[in-house]
Design a protein around this motif. Structure first.
Motif, PDB file in Angstrom:
ATOM      1  N   MET A 100       3.241 -14.414 -23.696  1.00 19.95           N
ATOM      2  CA  MET A 100       2.509 -15.430 -24.140  1.00 19.95           C
ATOM      3  C   MET A 100       1.327 -16.043 -22.884  1.00 19.95           C
ATOM      4  O   MET A 100       2.103 -16.186 -21.840  1.00 19.95           O
ATOM      5  CB  MET A 100       3.248 -16.753 -24.547  1.00 19.95           C
ATOM      6  N   ARG A 101       0.203 -16.148 -23.315  1.00 19.02           N
ATOM      7  CA  ARG A 101      -0.895 -16.524 -22.187  1.00 19.02           C
ATOM      8  C   ARG A 101      -0.667 -18.047 -21.998  1.00 19.02           C
ATOM      9  O   ARG A 101      -0.308 -18.996 -22.972  1.00 19.02           O
ATOM     10  CB  ARG A 101      -2.152 -16.345 -22.906  1.00 19.02           C
ATOM     11  N   GLY A 102      -0.216 -18.564 -20.917  1.00 20.92           N
ATOM     12  CA  GLY A 102      -0.110 -19.749 -20.453  1.00 20.92           C
ATOM     13  C   GLY A 102       1.220 -20.000 -19.939  1.00 20.92           C
ATOM     14  O   GLY A 102       1.632 -21.201 -19.535  1.00 20.92           O
ATOM     15  N   LEU A 103       1.989 -19.053 -19.864  1.00 18.14           N
ATOM     16  CA  LEU A 103       3.258 -19.021 -19.306  1.00 18.14           C
ATOM     17  C   LEU A 103       3.565 -18.245 -18.048  1.00 18.14           C
ATOM     18  O   LEU A 103       3.016 -17.045 -18.164  1.00 18.14           O
ATOM     19  CB  LEU A 103       4.573 -18.931 -20.612  1.00 18.14           C
ATOM     20  N   ARG A 104       4.354 -18.613 -17.242  1.00 15.53           N
ATOM     21  CA  ARG A 104       4.575 -17.616 -16.074  1.00 15.53           C
ATOM     22  C   ARG A 104       5.918 -17.138 -15.978  1.00 15.53           C
ATOM     23  O   ARG A 104       6.080 -16.123 -15.220  1.00 15.53           O
ATOM     24  CB  ARG A 104       4.349 -18.401 -14.547  1.00 15.53           C
ATOM     25  N   THR A 105       6.710 -17.497 -16.944  1.00 21.23           N
ATOM     26  CA  THR A 105       8.042 -17.012 -17.059  1.00 21.23           C
ATOM     27  C   THR A 105       8.375 -16.518 -18.413  1.00 21.23           C
ATOM     28  O   THR A 105       7.521 -16.762 -19.469  1.00 21.23           O
ATOM     29  CB  THR A 105       9.055 -18.116 -16.674  1.00 21.23           C
ATOM     30  N   ASN A 106       9.230 -15.738 -18.672  1.00 18.98           N
ATOM     31  CA  ASN A 106       9.739 -15.238 -19.865  1.00 18.98           C
ATOM     32  C   ASN A 106      10.503 -16.481 -20.603  1.00 18.98           C
ATOM     33  O   ASN A 106      11.370 -16.951 -19.848  1.00 18.98           O
ATOM     34  CB  ASN A 106      10.589 -14.018 -19.786  1.00 18.98           C
ATOM     35  N   GLU A 107      10.498 -16.894 -21.665  1.00 18.34           N
ATOM     36  CA  GLU A 107      11.096 -17.763 -22.477  1.00 18.34           C
ATOM     37  C   GLU A 107      11.681 -17.429 -23.489  1.00 18.34           C
ATOM     38  O   GLU A 107      11.294 -16.230 -24.275  1.00 18.34           O
ATOM     39  CB  GLU A 107      10.209 -19.038 -22.665  1.00 18.34           C
ATOM     40  N   PHE A 136      11.825 -21.203 -27.882  1.00 19.70           N
ATOM     41  CA  PHE A 136      10.803 -22.042 -26.986  1.00 19.70           C
ATOM     42  C   PHE A 136       9.325 -21.353 -27.328  1.00 19.70           C
ATOM     43  O   PHE A 136       8.351 -22.164 -27.397  1.00 19.70           O
ATOM     44  CB  PHE A 136      10.913 -21.910 -25.552  1.00 19.70           C
ATOM     45  N   GLU A 137       9.174 -20.118 -27.480  1.00 26.87           N
ATOM     46  CA  GLU A 137       7.997 -19.474 -27.472  1.00 26.87           C
ATOM     47  C   GLU A 137       7.508 -19.866 -28.979  1.00 26.87           C
ATOM     48  O   GLU A 137       6.222 -19.844 -29.110  1.00 26.87           O
ATOM     49  CB  GLU A 137       8.195 -17.884 -27.634  1.00 26.87           C
ATOM     50  N   LYS A 138       8.191 -20.410 -30.125  1.00 25.25           N
ATOM     51  CA  LYS A 138       7.666 -20.805 -31.321  1.00 25.25           C
ATOM     52  C   LYS A 138       7.161 -21.985 -31.190  1.00 25.25           C
ATOM     53  O   LYS A 138       6.140 -22.339 -31.582  1.00 25.25           O
ATOM     54  CB  LYS A 138       9.242 -20.926 -32.334  1.00 25.25           C
ATOM     55  N   PHE A 179      -3.745 -23.859 -22.573  1.00 22.30           N
ATOM     56  CA  PHE A 179      -3.182 -24.316 -22.036  1.00 22.30           C
ATOM     57  C   PHE A 179      -2.286 -23.401 -21.270  1.00 22.30           C
ATOM     58  O   PHE A 179      -1.346 -22.608 -21.765  1.00 22.30           O
ATOM     59  CB  PHE A 179      -2.140 -25.125 -22.837  1.00 22.30           C
ATOM     60  N   PHE A 180      -2.330 -23.877 -19.766  1.00 19.75           N
ATOM     61  CA  PHE A 180      -1.381 -23.122 -18.973  1.00 19.75           C
ATOM     62  C   PHE A 180      -0.146 -24.130 -18.307  1.00 19.75           C
ATOM     63  O   PHE A 180      -0.411 -25.057 -17.720  1.00 19.75           O
ATOM     64  CB  PHE A 180      -2.183 -22.895 -17.718  1.00 19.75           C
ATOM     65  N   SER A 181       1.102 -23.665 -18.845  1.00 15.28           N
ATOM     66  CA  SER A 181       1.959 -24.653 -18.508  1.00 15.28           C
ATOM     67  C   SER A 181       2.437 -24.657 -17.035  1.00 15.28           C
ATOM     68  O   SER A 181       2.507 -23.676 -16.383  1.00 15.28           O
ATOM     69  CB  SER A 181       3.263 -24.378 -19.282  1.00 15.28           C
ATOM     70  N   LEU A 222      -1.486 -17.028 -12.779  1.00 11.71           N
ATOM     71  CA  LEU A 222      -0.134 -15.573 -12.580  1.00 11.71           C
ATOM     72  C   LEU A 222      -0.011 -15.100 -11.305  1.00 11.71           C
ATOM     73  O   LEU A 222       1.126 -14.715 -10.852  1.00 11.71           O
ATOM     74  CB  LEU A 222      -0.525 -14.843 -13.413  1.00 11.71           C
ATOM     75  N   GLY A 223      -1.193 -15.477 -10.322  1.00 17.08           N
ATOM     76  CA  GLY A 223      -0.926 -14.942  -8.871  1.00 17.08           C
ATOM     77  C   GLY A 223      -0.073 -15.991  -7.952  1.00 17.08           C
ATOM     78  O   GLY A 223       0.077 -15.759  -7.025  1.00 17.08           O
TER      79      GLY A 223
END
Length: 142
Positions: free
Chosen positions: A1-8, A12-14, A30-32, A68-69
């Motif tokens: 998902m765009r806006g997340l740096r980690t796998n959830e 939570f993705e819902k 939105f970037f969390s 992301l960097g």
């Protein structure tokens, strides 16, 4: 998902999909950055308040490269992104989950006034006992 740096997880993705839709409706992505509490794990969805950046579509690719960097220092050192920082609060209405984006500018204003007064040497303080008396005086139950 765009806006997340980690796998959830899927629950939570819902929830984050609801955030993405509201961000899109507001004209951005939105970037969390952080969780802000009020975590709640329901049967099919996991929610919490968040903080991060609501970035307009035309700047999202540039921001995403930094995000992301993990170029957090560059993000915070640049005034460019400051006004995009925002909080996301979830709202539960029965089984329905929605979100509200809020800058909490009142809180920021209080902090800025405090810092200005401190810097100017005009910040006044008082003993905590005076505050307790004031609270008791204004308490309709006392």
């Amino acid at each position: 998902m765009r806006g997340l740096r980690t796998n959830e997880g899927a629950k939570f993705e819902k929830y984050f999909a609801i955030i993405e839709e509201e961000a899109k409706r507001l004209g951005g992505v939105f970037f969390s950055e952080t969780g802000e509490g009020r975590d709640l794990d329901l049967e099919d969805i996991e929610v919490c308040d968040l903080a991060g950046w609501l970035v307009p579509f035309d700047q999202a690719d540039e921001f995403e490269t930094l995000y992301l960097g993990r170029k957090d220092k560059e993000i915070w050192d640049s005034d460019k992104w400051d006004d995009m920082y925002i909080f996301v609060d979830y709202i539960l209405d029965g089984d329905n989950v929605s979100v509200k984006f809020d800058k909490y500018e009142y809180d920021t204003q209080i902090f800025e006034e405090y810092e200005s007064q401190k810097e100017a040497g005009t910040l006044s303080t008082r003993p905590i006992e005076e505050l307790w008396k004031e609270i008791e005086t204004n308490d309709p139950d006392s």
